[in-house]
Design a protein around this motif. Sequence first.
Motif, mmCIF file in Angstrom:
data_model
loop_
_atom_site.group_PDB
_atom_site.id
_atom_site.type_symbol
_atom_site.label_atom_id
_atom_site.label_comp_id
_atom_site.label_asym_id
_atom_site.label_seq_id
_atom_site.Cartn_x
_atom_site.Cartn_y
_atom_site.Cartn_z
ATOM 1 N N ASP A 76 0.970 -1.066 0.043
ATOM 2 C CA ASP A 76 -0.089 0.065 -0.119
ATOM 3 C C ASP A 76 0.910 1.432 -0.011
ATOM 4 O OD1 ASP A 76 -2.015 2.023 0.457
ATOM 5 O OD2 ASP A 76 -2.356 1.610 2.271
ATOM 6 N N SER A 144 5.116 5.102 1.946
ATOM 7 C CA SER A 144 4.595 3.773 2.427
ATOM 8 C C SER A 144 3.936 4.188 3.899
ATOM 9 C CB SER A 144 5.670 2.463 2.601
ATOM 10 O OG SER A 144 5.075 1.654 3.392
ATOM 11 N N SER A 146 1.861 2.286 5.589
ATOM 12 C CA SER A 146 1.914 1.344 6.523
ATOM 13 C C SER A 146 3.295 0.911 7.130
ATOM 14 C CB SER A 146 1.472 -0.075 5.867
ATOM 15 O OG SER A 146 2.051 -0.196 4.736
ATOM 16 N N ARG A 208 6.787 8.351 6.146
ATOM 17 C CA ARG A 208 5.407 7.526 5.875
ATOM 18 C C ARG A 208 4.385 8.351 5.106
ATOM 19 N NH1 ARG A 208 4.043 3.117 10.353
ATOM 20 N NH2 ARG A 208 6.028 2.168 10.596
#
Length: 221
Positions: A76, A144, A146, A208
């Motif tokens: 994801d 990213s 996650s 992130r």
Amino acid sequence: PPAPRSVARTTPAAPPAPPAAPPAPAPGIGKINLDKGRVSLQKNQTVSLVKGGRPVLSQVKMGLGWEPAYRGKDIDLDASVIAYGPQRNHIDSCYFGKLSILNGAVKHSGDNLTGEGGGDDEVIVVDLGRLPQEVSGLVFTVNSFSGQKFTEVAKAYCRLIDAATGEELVRFDLTSAEAQTGVMMAKLIRQYSGEWDMTAMGNFVKSRTVRGMVKPSAQAL
């Protein structure tokens, strides 16, 4: 008195004529442009978005894609674009939580949660002609959320597409990976002459979210 002897003077050979000077360089000479069709960029290479001497000032799409490095494992990632002014000042960011900025001149296709399947995973549409004059730089990033690292990602790329024709103009394939959660993929910079340049980046960042990309992206402009 005897007449003075005349001294034979040899005329030195004329130096070879210099080669004809090349014609005056066109704006942006030395850069790649789009005259020969699709351009595949290496890291840090720049292409001028000019075709036939005219800037591409229409709608373009930045398609970003990736695949999981390990089969059966979803990735994801979130594609975003950050808009800057001439002093590297942050103007706005377009991402999955804010799908339209700058009065619709920049739009995001929405979030892809898996990275599975061929084709672009996320697309950002940029209407270059409608961008406010204060916007002089755009940086396209992938994060990213996650916490998966880019060492778990395969075949990450970005490609610039002519929105009117669907023709791929420029492509940059990320050939290396670092154990980080963010990457600056490419930047578009408005030139004084009015055209835009696209530069492949491929610089990894520990972040992130797009919010954490704002400062490093400004420094990379």
